[in-house]
Design an enzyme around this catalytic site. Structure first.
Site, PDB file in Angstrom:
ATOM      1  N   GLY A 147       0.804  -1.213   0.000  1.00  0.00           N
ATOM      2  CA  GLY A 147       0.000   0.000   0.000  1.00  0.00           C
ATOM      3  C   GLY A 147       0.835   1.261   0.000  1.00  0.00           C
ATOM      4  O   GLY A 147       0.578   2.198  -0.771  1.00  0.00           O
ATOM      5  N   CYS A 174       2.191   1.116  13.300  1.00  0.00           N
ATOM      6  CA  CYS A 174       0.796   1.377  13.662  1.00  0.00           C
ATOM      7  C   CYS A 174       0.610   1.014  15.130  1.00  0.00           C
ATOM      8  O   CYS A 174      -0.312   0.291  15.503  1.00  0.00           O
ATOM      9  CB  CYS A 174      -0.177   0.607  12.759  1.00  0.00           C
ATOM     10  SG  CYS A 174       0.101  -1.169  12.684  1.00  0.00           S
TER      11      CYS A 174
END
Length: 466
Positions: free
Chosen positions: A283, A400
């Protein structure tokens, strides 16, 4: 098909006729089977809930789109609210279930399903039917309670014959708070954990208005981000986005808003040579290549070489000419690969605590020991990846995670050992405010995931000699 409205406990609910009842019973049976599979897989085998649910649907192709939606909503409603629901179980049953010994009966599953649907206020006709079959009175929340949601949770307890009090801290294991910074905005973050996140898209076409119009024509509600014009948020999509022509043409990718911020902090320039060391499905690789206006080169690598297959397919669909893939053994770059990149991105594997809103099962399967192990691995990866940065080049580290042990502490340890690197000020992608080289994005900053990013610059040869 007949319907009537019934007012119970201040909630207006639709009670469907016989045809709907039969359909709802079928959906609830499917949801119960899926819940059993998910609980067994999450707690017994440590597998991610989304992967288990995908496997469940592959094995049960008889379910239509509405059935799958009902099942998915039910499973995630239960997982989001597991911190509340687990307290309704006897302590020994809770410990047994969370240790992976899954022996749970139909009535117990139905009770958990009813509680999850009630708390989230979704599929209330089905919740009403479950309550009647289980003999559970419809919960009546205290209207004077300071928290409407916690009032519902306590009313649910009374309906189950218990007197329990709840706080927002019930939504994560207690040990989590000991690893968070002292100024952590717990109240705002925990409130977000109760809500379903939107799906964010990153457009790979300058024709934003045309794609937005296509999405709206499918009955989709869109969110816009003031500073990132090619980011579109979708609330409760009404269509399979992967069937749209714009997706098939490679004009957008599903990518969370916080994740998009990582590429914006990296800020690669057209014609540069970048390395994405933990690319996975790619991504952020695709974002870097797009930000470079499809010129220069982005080399994507990963120790799990099979992960790059998805990236190659995505790059072909969108016609990217400037993406290469390469396996990596995780060791320092040497020879021709050492010091040859204008920028290196290290999107390191982590605890994933920043995506608990999207993957709520992760809250209950992570341990504090795993956070420490992740931090040690992150240090090794950052050390190895840094050898690819040329003098004067950029090194970007991202996770994250919410935990400083995986974020600022990893960066600080690296900088202490490498005087040739220094933090570089950048603008917060969502606000434009200057950041001193490190940034923690929270879910409430943009209705998104929570992520950490640091931007470092390797001094040029002249600076090092000085």
């Amino acid at each position: 098909m007949t319907k009537r409205f019934v007012q119970i406990g201040g909630v207006c609910r639709i009670v469907a006729g016989e045809l709907n009842v039969k359909k709802m019973k079928s959906q609830m049976k499917a949801a119960g089977n899926a819940l059993r599979a998910v609980l067994r897989g999450v707690f017994g085998e440590g597998k991610p809930a989304d992967r288990i649910l995908s496997g469940f649907f592959r094995e049960n192709r008889q379910y239509g789109s509405r059935d799958r939606q009902f099942v998915s909503e039910s499973v995630y409603a239960l997982l989001r609210n597991w911190g509340i629901l687990r307290r309704f179980l006897p302590e020994e049953r809770r410990a047994e279930l969370e240790s992976g010994t899954i022996r749970i009966g139909r009535a117990e599953l139905d009770a958990l399903l009813f509680a999850a649907l009630y708390l989230e206020g979704m599929n209330l006709p089905a919740a009403d039917l479950l309550a009647k079959e289980l003999g559970i009175p419809w919960p009546k929340p205290d209207p004077d309670h300071p928290s409407p949601f916690l009032a519902k949770a306590e009313a649910l307890g009374r309906a189950f014959g218990t007197k329990l009090c709840f706080t927002d801290r019930d939504f994560v294991p207690e040990w989590v708070f000991s690893l968070l910074p002292g100024d952590f905005p717990a109240e705002r973050f925990l409130a977000d954990l109760r809500r379903r996140p939107p799906m964010w898209l990153r457009l790979q076409s300058p024709d934003v208005d045309r794609i937005a119009a296509e999405l709206r024509s499918c009955g989709t509600k869109l969110l816009r981000q003031a500073r990132i014009p090619n980011a579109l948020g979708i609330v409760n999509p009404k269509v399979n986005l992967y069937t749209l022509e714009s997706f098939r043409r490679g004009e957008f990718e599903v990518q969370d808003l916080a994740s998009q911020c990582i590429g914006l902090v990296a800020a690669p320039k057209p014609g540069e040579r970048w390395l994405d060391t933990c690319a996975g499905a790619g991504g952020k690789t695709l974002e870097l290549a797009e930000l470079m206006k499809r010129s220069g080169t982005v080399v994507a690598c990963d120790v799990r070489a099979y992960k790059l297959d998805d990236l190659r397919a995505r790059a072909r669909r969108a016609g990217f000419p400037n993406i290469m893939t390469r396996a990596w053994d995780g060791k320092p770059f040497r020879g021709k690969q050492a010091g040859q990149y204008d920028g290196v991105l290290v999107d390191a594997p982590c605890s994933c605590s920043g995506v608990w809103r999207r993957n709520p099962d992760g809250r209950w399967t992570l341990s504090p020991e795993a956070v420490g192990e992740a931090a040690e691995l992150q240090k090794k990866i950052l050390e190895s990846a840094a050898t690819a940065v040329r003098p004067g080049g950029v090194l970007v580290y991202a996770t994250c995670s919410l935990f400083p042990r995986e974020n600022a502490e990893v960066v600080e340890a690296f900088l202490a050992a490498h005087e040739e690197f220094q933090l570089e000020v950048f603008a917060h992608p969502l606000t434009g405010e200057p950041c001193g080289g490190m940034l923690q994005i929270y879910s409430f900053d943009g209705d998104c995931d929570s992520m950490f990013v640091a931007r470092m610059r390797r001094r040029s040869g002249g600076e090092e000699e000085a």
